[in-house]
Write a protein that holds these residues in place. Structure first.
Motif, PDB file in Angstrom:
ATOM      1  N   VAL A 122       0.874  -1.201  -0.091  1.00  0.00           N
ATOM      2  CA  VAL A 122      -0.021  -0.021   0.013  1.00  0.00           C
ATOM      3  C   VAL A 122       1.036   1.210  -0.116  1.00  0.00           C
ATOM      4  CG1 VAL A 122      -0.147  -0.168   2.555  1.00  0.00           C
ATOM      5  CG2 VAL A 122      -1.842   1.159   1.321  1.00  0.00           C
ATOM      6  N   THR A 123       0.604   2.005  -0.893  1.00  0.00           N
ATOM      7  CA  THR A 123       1.453   3.391  -1.145  1.00  0.00           C
ATOM      8  C   THR A 123       0.618   4.514  -0.678  1.00  0.00           C
ATOM      9  OG1 THR A 123       2.705   2.277  -2.926  1.00  0.00           O
ATOM     10  CG2 THR A 123       2.859   4.715  -3.013  1.00  0.00           C
ATOM     11  N   LEU A 124       1.115   5.366   0.066  1.00  0.00           N
ATOM     12  CA  LEU A 124       0.575   6.494   0.737  1.00  0.00           C
ATOM     13  C   LEU A 124       1.379   7.750  -0.041  1.00  0.00           C
ATOM     14  CD1 LEU A 124       0.132   5.691   4.494  1.00  0.00           C
ATOM     15  CD2 LEU A 124      -1.321   4.979   2.382  1.00  0.00           C
ATOM     16  N   LYS A 125       0.511   8.945  -0.443  1.00  0.00           N
ATOM     17  CA  LYS A 125       1.379  10.081  -0.875  1.00  0.00           C
ATOM     18  C   LYS A 125       0.374  11.059  -1.113  1.00  0.00           C
ATOM     19  CE  LYS A 125       1.205   8.263  -5.706  1.00  0.00           C
ATOM     20  NZ  LYS A 125       1.881   7.954  -6.842  1.00  0.00           N
ATOM     21  N   PRO A 126       0.705  12.228  -0.436  1.00  0.00           N
ATOM     22  CA  PRO A 126       1.776  12.264   0.575  1.00  0.00           C
ATOM     23  C   PRO A 126       1.447  12.063   1.870  1.00  0.00           C
ATOM     24  CG  PRO A 126       1.183  14.456   0.073  1.00  0.00           C
ATOM     25  CD  PRO A 126       0.086  13.608  -0.737  1.00  0.00           C
ATOM     26  N   GLY A 127       2.322  11.648   2.828  1.00  0.00           N
ATOM     27  CA  GLY A 127       2.030  11.478   4.263  1.00  0.00           C
ATOM     28  C   GLY A 127       2.094  12.501   4.942  1.00  0.00           C
ATOM     29  N   GLU A 128       1.936  12.467   6.254  1.00  0.00           N
ATOM     30  CA  GLU A 128       1.917  13.479   7.322  1.00  0.00           C
ATOM     31  C   GLU A 128       3.157  14.459   7.214  1.00  0.00           C
ATOM     32  OE1 GLU A 128       2.226  12.976  11.566  1.00  0.00           O
ATOM     33  OE2 GLU A 128       0.477  13.694  11.842  1.00  0.00           O
ATOM     34  N   ASP A 129       4.148  14.042   6.702  1.00  0.00           N
ATOM     35  CA  ASP A 129       5.275  14.865   6.801  1.00  0.00           C
ATOM     36  C   ASP A 129       5.595  15.482   5.070  1.00  0.00           C
ATOM     37  OD1 ASP A 129       6.049  12.588   5.802  1.00  0.00           O
ATOM     38  OD2 ASP A 129       7.980  12.324   7.383  1.00  0.00           O
ATOM     39  N   GLY A 130       4.730  15.179   4.396  1.00  0.00           N
ATOM     40  CA  GLY A 130       4.782  15.447   2.972  1.00  0.00           C
ATOM     41  C   GLY A 130       5.608  14.165   2.236  1.00  0.00           C
ATOM     42  N   ALA A 131       5.871  13.483   2.869  1.00  0.00           N
ATOM     43  CA  ALA A 131       6.669  12.091   2.385  1.00  0.00           C
ATOM     44  C   ALA A 131       5.947  11.025   1.791  1.00  0.00           C
ATOM     45  CB  ALA A 131       7.839  11.762   3.255  1.00  0.00           C
ATOM     46  N   ASN A 132       6.488  10.309   0.740  1.00  0.00           N
ATOM     47  CA  ASN A 132       5.589   9.172   0.055  1.00  0.00           C
ATOM     48  C   ASN A 132       6.171   8.036   0.790  1.00  0.00           C
ATOM     49  OD1 ASN A 132       4.271  10.900  -1.664  1.00  0.00           O
ATOM     50  ND2 ASN A 132       5.895  10.667  -3.271  1.00  0.00           N
ATOM     51  N   TYR A 133       5.209   6.962   1.007  1.00  0.00           N
ATOM     52  CA  TYR A 133       5.466   5.670   1.525  1.00  0.00           C
ATOM     53  C   TYR A 133       4.755   4.414   0.772  1.00  0.00           C
ATOM     54  CZ  TYR A 133       6.488   8.545   5.719  1.00  0.00           C
ATOM     55  OH  TYR A 133       7.160   9.717   6.484  1.00  0.00           O
ATOM     56  N   THR A 134       5.741   3.310   0.936  1.00  0.00           N
ATOM     57  CA  THR A 134       5.144   2.080   0.472  1.00  0.00           C
ATOM     58  C   THR A 134       5.425   1.160   1.567  1.00  0.00           C
ATOM     59  OG1 THR A 134       5.437   2.465  -1.917  1.00  0.00           O
ATOM     60  CG2 THR A 134       5.161   0.255  -1.223  1.00  0.00           C
ATOM     61  N   VAL A 135       4.332   0.523   1.864  1.00  0.00           N
ATOM     62  CA  VAL A 135       4.587  -0.504   3.127  1.00  0.00           C
ATOM     63  C   VAL A 135       3.821  -1.687   2.761  1.00  0.00           C
ATOM     64  CG1 VAL A 135       4.283  -0.628   5.723  1.00  0.00           C
ATOM     65  CG2 VAL A 135       3.940   1.432   4.616  1.00  0.00           C
ATOM     66  N   SER A 136       4.486  -2.980   3.488  1.00  0.00           N
ATOM     67  CA  SER A 136       4.109  -4.172   2.789  1.00  0.00           C
ATOM     68  C   SER A 136       3.667  -4.991   4.191  1.00  0.00           C
ATOM     69  CB  SER A 136       5.386  -4.983   2.087  1.00  0.00           C
ATOM     70  OG  SER A 136       5.937  -4.484   1.073  1.00  0.00           O
ATOM     71  N   TYR A 137       2.457  -5.688   3.749  1.00  0.00           N
ATOM     72  CA  TYR A 137       1.878  -6.386   4.691  1.00  0.00           C
ATOM     73  C   TYR A 137       1.989  -7.946   4.412  1.00  0.00           C
ATOM     74  CZ  TYR A 137      -1.464  -9.083   7.678  1.00  0.00           C
ATOM     75  OH  TYR A 137      -2.070 -10.180   8.519  1.00  0.00           O
ATOM     76  N   SER A 138       2.643  -8.843   4.956  1.00  0.00           N
ATOM     77  CA  SER A 138       2.737 -10.263   4.919  1.00  0.00           C
ATOM     78  C   SER A 138       1.997 -11.119   5.576  1.00  0.00           C
ATOM     79  CB  SER A 138       4.523 -10.514   5.104  1.00  0.00           C
ATOM     80  OG  SER A 138       4.257 -12.082   4.748  1.00  0.00           O
TER      81      SER A 138
END
Length: 234
Positions: A122-138
């Motif tokens: 799941v990719t979030l853009k932008p986050g709280e600090d204006g950064a983009n994140y991709t996080v993986s759940y397994s």
């Protein structure tokens, strides 16, 4: 978001997730005369899943793998999995506060399933600090295994391969994952890899890690026979 699953129509609304029975037989008078017509193109009973969750306004976060469905609820700061046992907030597995802080301020959420690694990305853009994140759940570790360097616009798995679409430098590219020989290289850009370990400051406390794994170009460190040490241990 509508998704046809077996003989049901899975319906994800902003604040509710429903299952609508479909393809059931019905008899009706087609043209007002005595002729009766049979059809299976019928939507039947609406059955809500237990839990006050929905997909908010982010149907692009939807991803499916076999009987599991993954999506986000931005309004409630939650990532969810819909499986045989119903709705489960998987963001509660060690990432509850992080998703509550970052999901609500996100303008775009992109979800995809990596069939090769068996992970929901799941990719979030932008986050709280204006950064983009991709996080993986397994599912293998029942938790969030890693942050990823790549920030895709879309992603999907086809015939056992995982592809993402991104636009670095304004040029759209389709990237075939797990095929390049260099680790942590995406869309032609080399990224930095690091591992952050968390230890209890109390030496007498037992430290238990539920999900620890390593993946890289050098998985084994050989012992230096001259001094019984390891040549690259710094």
């Amino acid at each position: 978001k509508l998704y046809a699953r077996n003989s049901d129509l899975l319906t994800l609304c902003e604040d509710k997730v429903l299952r609508i029975q479909a393809n059931k037989d019905a008899l009706f008078n087609a043209d007002g005369n005595a002729n009766v017509t049979a059809t299976s193109r019928v939507l039947g009973q609406t059955i809500p899943f237990v839990g006050d969750y929905g997909i908010s306004k982010n149907p692009e976060s939807f991803a499916v793998e076999a009987y599991r469905v993954y999506f986000t609820d931005k309004q409630r700061g939650t990532v969810l999995r819909l499986s045989m046992d119903g709705l489960t907030p998987i963001s509660d597995y060690g990432m509850r506060d992080w998703f509550k802080d970052n999901l609500k301020s996100t303008t775009e959420v992109a979800g995809s399933y990596d069939v090769n690694k068996k992970e929901y990305n799941v990719t979030l853009k932008p986050g709280e600090d204006g950064a983009n994140y991709t996080v993986s759940y397994s599912e293998d570790v029942k938790g969030w295994s890693s942050f990823k360097s790549f920030i895709p616009e879309k992603g999907l798995s086809v015939s056992g391969n995982y592809y993402t679409l991104a636009s670095p430098s304004g040029n759209s590219k389709v990237w075939w994952h797990h095929k390049n020989t260099t680790a942590n290289n995406f869309y032609g850009t080399q990224y930095y890899s690091d591992v952050t370990t968390v230890f209890n400051e109390e030496p007498s406390m037992v430290k238990v890690f539920k999900a620890v794994s390593y993946e890289g170009t050098q998985a084994k460190v050989h012992q230096n026979l001259d001094d019984a040490g390891y040549y690259n241990l710094v």
